[in-house]
Design a protein around this motif. Sequence first.
Motif, PDB file in Angstrom:
ATOM      1  N   PRO A 147      -2.097   7.370  -1.586  1.00 19.41           N
ATOM      2  CA  PRO A 147      -2.065   7.650  -0.106  1.00 19.41           C
ATOM      3  C   PRO A 147      -2.104   6.281   0.816  1.00 19.41           C
ATOM      4  N   VAL A 148      -1.337   6.258   1.981  1.00 17.63           N
ATOM      5  CA  VAL A 148      -1.293   5.094   2.677  1.00 17.63           C
ATOM      6  C   VAL A 148      -2.017   5.473   4.308  1.00 17.63           C
ATOM      7  N   ILE A 149      -2.255   4.353   4.661  1.00 12.72           N
ATOM      8  CA  ILE A 149      -2.590   4.482   6.323  1.00 12.72           C
ATOM      9  C   ILE A 149      -1.440   4.112   7.174  1.00 12.72           C
ATOM     10  N   LEU A 150      -1.056   4.786   7.853  1.00 17.28           N
ATOM     11  CA  LEU A 150      -0.147   4.560   9.031  1.00 17.28           C
ATOM     12  C   LEU A 150      -0.751   4.248  10.356  1.00 17.28           C
ATOM     13  N   LYS A 151      -0.562   2.962  10.834  1.00 17.15           N
ATOM     14  CA  LYS A 151      -1.134   2.818  12.203  1.00 17.15           C
ATOM     15  C   LYS A 151      -0.026   2.116  13.154  1.00 17.15           C
ATOM     16  N   PRO A 152      -0.159   1.759  14.553  1.00 16.01           N
ATOM     17  CA  PRO A 152       0.656   1.171  15.367  1.00 16.01           C
ATOM     18  C   PRO A 152       0.355  -0.370  15.237  1.00 16.01           C
ATOM     19  N   ALA A 153       1.356  -1.164  15.000  1.00 13.02           N
ATOM     20  CA  ALA A 153       0.838  -2.693  14.985  1.00 13.02           C
ATOM     21  C   ALA A 153       0.030  -3.290  16.137  1.00 13.02           C
ATOM     22  N   ILE A 154       0.198  -2.644  17.156  1.00 17.34           N
ATOM     23  CA  ILE A 154      -0.699  -3.146  18.216  1.00 17.34           C
ATOM     24  C   ILE A 154      -1.234  -1.910  18.796  1.00 17.34           C
ATOM     25  N   LEU A 163      -4.371   8.720   7.871  1.00 21.38           N
ATOM     26  CA  LEU A 163      -4.250   8.807   6.419  1.00 21.38           C
ATOM     27  C   LEU A 163      -3.110   9.785   6.071  1.00 21.38           C
ATOM     28  N   CYS A 164      -2.051   9.439   5.324  1.00 20.30           N
ATOM     29  CA  CYS A 164      -1.111  10.145   4.841  1.00 20.30           C
ATOM     30  C   CYS A 164      -1.269  10.265   3.345  1.00 20.30           C
ATOM     31  N   VAL A 167       3.887  13.095   0.849  1.00 19.65           N
ATOM     32  CA  VAL A 167       5.222  12.731   1.664  1.00 19.65           C
ATOM     33  C   VAL A 167       5.535  13.569   2.976  1.00 19.65           C
ATOM     34  N   ASP A 168       5.072  14.678   2.809  1.00 20.55           N
ATOM     35  CA  ASP A 168       5.034  15.640   4.017  1.00 20.55           C
ATOM     36  C   ASP A 168       4.425  15.081   5.284  1.00 20.55           C
ATOM     37  N   GLU A 169       2.861  14.465   5.036  1.00 18.02           N
ATOM     38  CA  GLU A 169       2.045  13.885   5.786  1.00 18.02           C
ATOM     39  C   GLU A 169       2.584  12.711   6.511  1.00 18.02           C
ATOM     40  N   LEU A 170       3.239  11.991   5.561  1.00 15.13           N
ATOM     41  CA  LEU A 170       4.106  10.725   5.930  1.00 15.13           C
ATOM     42  C   LEU A 170       5.083  10.962   6.637  1.00 15.13           C
ATOM     43  N   GLU A 194      -2.350   0.234   2.237  1.00 15.76           N
ATOM     44  CA  GLU A 194      -2.975   0.663   1.141  1.00 15.76           C
ATOM     45  C   GLU A 194      -4.275   1.222   1.970  1.00 15.76           C
ATOM     46  N   PHE A 195      -4.510   2.461   1.279  1.00 15.59           N
ATOM     47  CA  PHE A 195      -6.002   3.201   1.574  1.00 15.59           C
ATOM     48  C   PHE A 195      -6.956   2.605   0.738  1.00 15.59           C
TER      49      PHE A 195
END
Length: 329
Positions: A147-154, A163-164, A167-170, A194-195
Amino acid sequence: MARRALILIEGTRSNGPLYVKAAQRLGLHPITLSADPSRYDYHAPERIEAIRVDTDNLDALIHECSRLRATYEIAGITAAEEEVYATVGKLCRHFDIPGPNPESVERCCDKFVQRQLLAEAGVPIPAYRVAANAAEVESSAAEIGLPVILKPAIGSGSSGVQLCRNVDELAEHTTYLLGGKYIWRSSPRILVEEFAQGPNYSAEIMGSEVIGIATLDFGHPPHFVARGCTYPALLTDGEHRRIIDCSLSCLRALDLGWGPTNIEFKWTKLGPVVIEVNPRLAGGTVPQLVQLAYGVDLITEHIKLVIGHEWDLRRRHSHIAAARKLLPD
């Protein structure tokens, strides 16, 4: 003799009233400059002076502060919001009064730049990539591994952070961030991280002194909204020292160390890993908890620094203080 004013650029519903009351206790007249003063309903019952001005426009703020100087002595300028803290530094520099380094704040608020500087300094951080479109998000996640974390850079307040786990959550969260639903303050850039797994901790720093380390509870994934905070964190002496050393490394890497800094960690099997460095005082209940636990009023001491007075960060006692928040589903 002109009345001494503390200029507050914007505010928060949690810390804003605390800054107002602390300023008044120090004999200052608090004045809030805001793009929308009605956002801060704590002004109405207190009858606090609030002036409408475009807080994204540095020239407009300089003009308004210059106008106020005809009536008041501006003792200091500060803010409780990360989004305007670099602007505060620029205003302080213009009026030659104490304030944060705006370049350092801007670098820190860009989480991609922050990650680069921490990595260059050897500070432990999660593996990361930056992405501008869905294809780059997908390839970055493949390189790091789910799994990975997606977050806005700012951004701040965990807005847009998720947390994704597959692939569907991503794909779903990428569509949310880039499909027009999420409001960007700048050109869209997504951090794919990385989570890091382990318990959460937070260090509150004033200048280069770590005042306290708390245990954080973010509840259940995939979202990251703080729902609990406890001082002090239950750490061994060795763990405590490693978090302090890591915190000071962050300050050096990011050229921080004036005023408040908040750093969030995960304690992994490799030790402390830095999740985020915030060049400001933490929001929510943190200032009250630090005062209950250690007898240090972070907001009052921050204002003292802002107006050029000597602060007092000595602990008066060592108690346990905790807060729990009820969050809607």
